[in-house]
Design a protein around this motif. Structure first.
Motif, PDB file in Angstrom:
ATOM      1  N   TYR A   1      24.886  36.294  25.904  1.00 30.57           N
ATOM      2  CA  TYR A   1      25.566  35.194  26.601  1.00 30.57           C
ATOM      3  C   TYR A   1      27.032  35.560  26.825  1.00 30.57           C
ATOM      4  N   ARG A   2      27.683  36.126  25.802  1.00 27.68           N
ATOM      5  CA  ARG A   2      29.102  36.470  25.932  1.00 27.68           C
ATOM      6  C   ARG A   2      29.321  37.475  27.060  1.00 27.68           C
ATOM      7  N   ASN A   3      28.560  38.556  27.040  1.00 26.17           N
ATOM      8  CA  ASN A   3      28.811  39.610  28.036  1.00 26.17           C
ATOM      9  C   ASN A   3      28.469  39.133  29.455  1.00 26.17           C
ATOM     10  N   ASN A   4      27.266  38.590  29.598  1.00 22.18           N
ATOM     11  CA  ASN A   4      26.803  38.301  30.955  1.00 22.18           C
ATOM     12  C   ASN A   4      27.562  37.143  31.594  1.00 22.18           C
ATOM     13  N   ILE A   5      27.837  36.126  30.802  1.00 27.49           N
ATOM     14  CA  ILE A   5      28.496  34.957  31.395  1.00 27.49           C
ATOM     15  C   ILE A   5      29.999  35.184  31.535  1.00 27.49           C
ATOM     16  N   ASP A   6      30.621  35.795  30.517  1.00 25.17           N
ATOM     17  CA  ASP A   6      32.064  36.073  30.595  1.00 25.17           C
ATOM     18  C   ASP A   6      32.415  36.985  31.772  1.00 25.17           C
ATOM     19  N   THR A   7      31.593  38.018  31.993  1.00 24.26           N
ATOM     20  CA  THR A   7      31.896  38.927  33.107  1.00 24.26           C
ATOM     21  C   THR A   7      31.870  38.139  34.427  1.00 24.26           C
ATOM     22  N   THR A   8      30.920  37.237  34.557  1.00 25.36           N
ATOM     23  CA  THR A   8      30.804  36.441  35.793  1.00 25.36           C
ATOM     24  C   THR A   8      32.029  35.550  35.974  1.00 25.36           C
ATOM     25  N   LEU A   9      32.429  34.859  34.894  1.00 23.59           N
ATOM     26  CA  LEU A   9      33.581  33.954  34.990  1.00 23.59           C
ATOM     27  C   LEU A   9      34.862  34.732  35.284  1.00 23.59           C
ATOM     28  N   THR A  10      34.999  35.888  34.626  1.00 25.40           N
ATOM     29  CA  THR A  10      36.209  36.704  34.835  1.00 25.40           C
ATOM     30  C   THR A  10      36.297  37.150  36.292  1.00 25.40           C
ATOM     31  N   LEU A  11      35.184  37.622  36.817  1.00 19.20           N
ATOM     32  CA  LEU A  11      35.196  38.074  38.217  1.00 19.20           C
ATOM     33  C   LEU A  11      35.556  36.907  39.142  1.00 19.20           C
ATOM     34  N   LEU A  12      34.963  35.721  38.897  1.00 18.32           N
ATOM     35  CA  LEU A  12      35.242  34.565  39.761  1.00 18.32           C
ATOM     36  C   LEU A  12      36.725  34.170  39.689  1.00 18.32           C
ATOM     37  N   GLU A  13      37.287  34.179  38.478  1.00 20.93           N
ATOM     38  CA  GLU A  13      38.710  33.807  38.340  1.00 20.93           C
ATOM     39  C   GLU A  13      39.602  34.807  39.067  1.00 20.93           C
ATOM     40  N   CYS A  14      39.315  36.089  38.875  1.00 21.29           N
ATOM     41  CA  CYS A  14      40.155  37.115  39.517  1.00 21.29           C
ATOM     42  C   CYS A  14      39.998  37.068  41.038  1.00 21.29           C
ATOM     43  N   MET A  15      38.801  36.768  41.505  1.00 26.76           N
ATOM     44  CA  MET A  15      38.583  36.678  42.959  1.00 26.76           C
ATOM     45  C   MET A  15      39.422  35.554  43.547  1.00 26.76           C
ATOM     46  N   LYS A  16      39.433  34.425  42.843  1.00 29.77           N
ATOM     47  CA  LYS A  16      40.211  33.272  43.329  1.00 29.77           C
ATOM     48  C   LYS A  16      41.689  33.630  43.438  1.00 29.77           C
ATOM     49  N   GLU A  17      42.190  34.294  42.403  1.00 27.27           N
ATOM     50  CA  GLU A  17      43.614  34.647  42.399  1.00 27.27           C
ATOM     51  C   GLU A  17      43.964  35.717  43.421  1.00 27.27           C
ATOM     52  N   ASN A  18      42.976  36.489  43.846  1.00 29.02           N
ATOM     53  CA  ASN A  18      43.271  37.602  44.756  1.00 29.02           C
ATOM     54  C   ASN A  18      42.643  37.425  46.142  1.00 29.02           C
ATOM     55  N   ASP A  19      42.257  36.192  46.447  1.00 29.36           N
ATOM     56  CA  ASP A  19      41.705  35.890  47.781  1.00 29.36           C
ATOM     57  C   ASP A  19      40.513  36.748  48.169  1.00 29.36           C
ATOM     58  N   VAL A  20      39.595  36.900  47.225  1.00 28.73           N
ATOM     59  CA  VAL A  20      38.344  37.598  47.535  1.00 28.73           C
ATOM     60  C   VAL A  20      37.276  36.511  47.629  1.00 28.73           C
ATOM     61  N   HIS A  21      36.513  36.503  48.725  1.00 27.74           N
ATOM     62  CA  HIS A  21      35.664  35.329  48.992  1.00 27.74           C
ATOM     63  C   HIS A  21      34.168  35.597  49.055  1.00 27.74           C
ATOM     64  N   ALA A  22      33.747  36.817  48.739  1.00 28.92           N
ATOM     65  CA  ALA A  22      32.305  37.103  48.844  1.00 28.92           C
ATOM     66  C   ALA A  22      31.793  37.709  47.539  1.00 28.92           C
ATOM     67  N   PHE A  23      30.679  37.154  47.048  1.00 21.67           N
ATOM     68  CA  PHE A  23      30.125  37.551  45.746  1.00 21.67           C
ATOM     69  C   PHE A  23      28.625  37.780  45.897  1.00 21.67           C
ATOM     70  N   VAL A  24      28.162  38.971  45.512  1.00 28.57           N
ATOM     71  CA  VAL A  24      26.724  39.265  45.523  1.00 28.57           C
ATOM     72  C   VAL A  24      26.305  39.471  44.076  1.00 28.57           C
ATOM     73  N   PHE A  25      25.262  38.764  43.664  1.00 23.74           N
ATOM     74  CA  PHE A  25      24.896  38.752  42.243  1.00 23.74           C
ATOM     75  C   PHE A  25      23.516  39.340  41.986  1.00 23.74           C
ATOM     76  N   SER A  26      23.425  40.169  40.935  1.00 23.07           N
ATOM     77  CA  SER A  26      22.155  40.756  40.489  1.00 23.07           C
ATOM     78  C   SER A  26      21.386  39.744  39.667  1.00 23.07           C
ATOM     79  N   SER A  27      20.534  38.974  40.309  1.00 25.49           N
ATOM     80  CA  SER A  27      19.686  38.067  39.543  1.00 25.49           C
ATOM     81  C   SER A  27      18.300  38.694  39.401  1.00 25.49           C
ATOM     82  N   SER A  28      17.364  37.910  38.929  1.00 22.87           N
ATOM     83  CA  SER A  28      16.064  38.484  38.585  1.00 22.87           C
ATOM     84  C   SER A  28      14.948  37.483  38.867  1.00 22.87           C
TER      85      SER A  28
END
Ligand code: NAD
Ligand code: UD1
Length: 338
Positions: free
Chosen positions: A97-124
């Motif tokens: 839970y820590r690795n998979n969810i934290d990485t997702t939240l971190t990427l989303l936060e950094c994207m917001k701060e850096n004006d990145v608007h497209a996210f493709v996710f490896s789901s299953s």
């Protein structure tokens, strides 16, 4: 476009990096090599003839991810950086839970701060759970998962849907992979599992080359045509091509789309073993054993949405998958670090 591949040195990420670069996109890799090797990045560069900026970072580290996004003008993020061993996730749920969810939240936060608007996710495909009958279609509701790994995927899908609902600028493509196998046709990159493989194809390949004594087929009393489980196996290069289309789609559209990446055709474990033997002219020693806990008898994809929305269908057949797996295995009998 410039694409940040979180976990881009791994099995699916490395093949996607090659296909993105071949399609004319710029690729940046962030990986902590927890389940991969920097040698994969060397080989991506060798195959593409391009310099690929790569960073040895934990994607949970916000300051470092932020720095990468500031250094490169990223258009889209693909998030491959997950822990993925189903059995291990039952033993170590907190780490998963820590690795998979934290990485997702971190990427989303950094994207917001850096004006990145497209996210493709490896789901299953695992998020369909056991309630939904095959073939799985994207309109089905997510089901109950049988293990923490599956739940991390289900939760991350929810997080990403909520994030894109709240931010009209954000585009999210949730790619639900079925069973990726095979390798790049050169045999220079491929799947390099650490320790005893959990998944079928690497186990078959390691048995054929003599690293494992025999394959145990988990159950032959399922309600399927030959009694063994059926899955939708997809060539990793087709999967990589699907990511190229998904990135292009995500950069041109807003909102969330869920897209299955599968072939739409199921094969049984026995069919895979026999196809591997036939394609490569080699015997695979096997025996039947008890069922593995948590396995479903059969599932495969309804793959029309990917074709309609992305103009993508899988092109490689089972023989290609078996041949390319064996080519990689024989050229790299001990993986990248031989
Ligand atoms: P992989 O383990 O080969 O690749 C994942 C990469 O992410 C590895 O290189 C690993 O070192 C890296 N990583 C993990 N945590 C990290 C972190 N905190 N910071 C930086 N790097 C980190 O796995 P894969 O087979 O390429 O799968 C990629 C993604 O696709 C995963 O999220 C997996 O759950 C998902 N997926 C895989 C399959 C499959 O059968 N392979 C099926 C469905 C979904
Ligand atoms: C598994 C995960 C799934 C994950 C996917 C990719 C489970 C229940 N599901 O899918 O969440 O997204 O891996 O990482 O674990 N088999 C054998 N002998 C073996 C290995 C496998 O008979 O040594 C059989 C299995 O019973 C199954 C089929 O081969 O029927 C495919 O197994 P595997 O490659 O592990 O994939 P899944 O179980 O479909």
């Amino acid at each position: 476009m410039k694409i940040l591949l979180a976990g881009g040195a791994g099995y699916i990420g490395s093949h996607t990096a090659v296909q993105l670069a071949n399609a004319g996109h710029e690729v940046v890799i962030a990986d902590n090599y927890y389940n991969s090797s920097p040698e994969a990045v060397n080989r991506i560069q060798e195959l593409t003839g391009k310099e690929i900026p790569s960073y040895d970072v934990d994607v949970k580290d916000k300051a470092k991810v932020d720095q990468i996004m500031k250094e490169h003008k990223i258009d889209c993020v693909i998030h491959f950086a997950g822990l993925k061993a189903v059995g291990e996730s039952v033993q170590k749920p907190i780490e998963y839970y820590r690795n998979n969810i934290d990485t997702t939240l971190t990427l989303l936060e950094c994207m917001k701060e850096n004006d990145v608007h497209a996210f493709v996710f490896s789901s299953s495909a695992t998020v369909y759970g056991e309630e939904n009958p095959a073939p799985y279609t994207e309109t089905m509701t997510r089901g109950r998962c049988s293990n923490p790994y599956g739940w991390t995927k289900s939760m991350m899908e929810q997080i990403l849907e909520d994030a894109s609902k709240a931010d009209p600028e954000l585009s999210v493509v949730l790619l639900r992979y079925f069973n990726p196998i095979g390798a790049h046709e050169s045999g220079r990159i491929g799947e390099d599992p650490q320790g005893i493989p959990n998944n079928l194809m690497p186990y078959i390949a390691q048995t054929a080359i003599g690293r494992r004594e025999k394959l145990t087929i988990f159950g032959n009393d399922y309600p399927t045509p030959d009694g063994t489980c059926r899955r939708d196996y997809i060539h990793v290069m087709d999967l990589a091509d699907g990511h190229v289309k998904a990135v292009e789609y995500a950069c041109e559209n807003k909102g969330t789309e869920i897209i299955n990446l599968g072939t739409g055709t199921p094969y049984s474990v026995l069919e895979i073993v026999h196809a591997f033997e036939k394609s490569n002219g080699i015997k695979v020693n096997f025996e039947f054993g008890p069922r593995r806990e948590g396995d479903l008898p059969e599932f495969w994809a309804e793959s029309e949405k990917a074709e309609k929305l992305l103009g993508w269908t899988a092109k490689r057949n089972l023989e290609d998958m078996c041949r390319d797996t064996w080519n990689w295995q024989t050229k790299n009998p001990k993986g990248y670090n031989a």
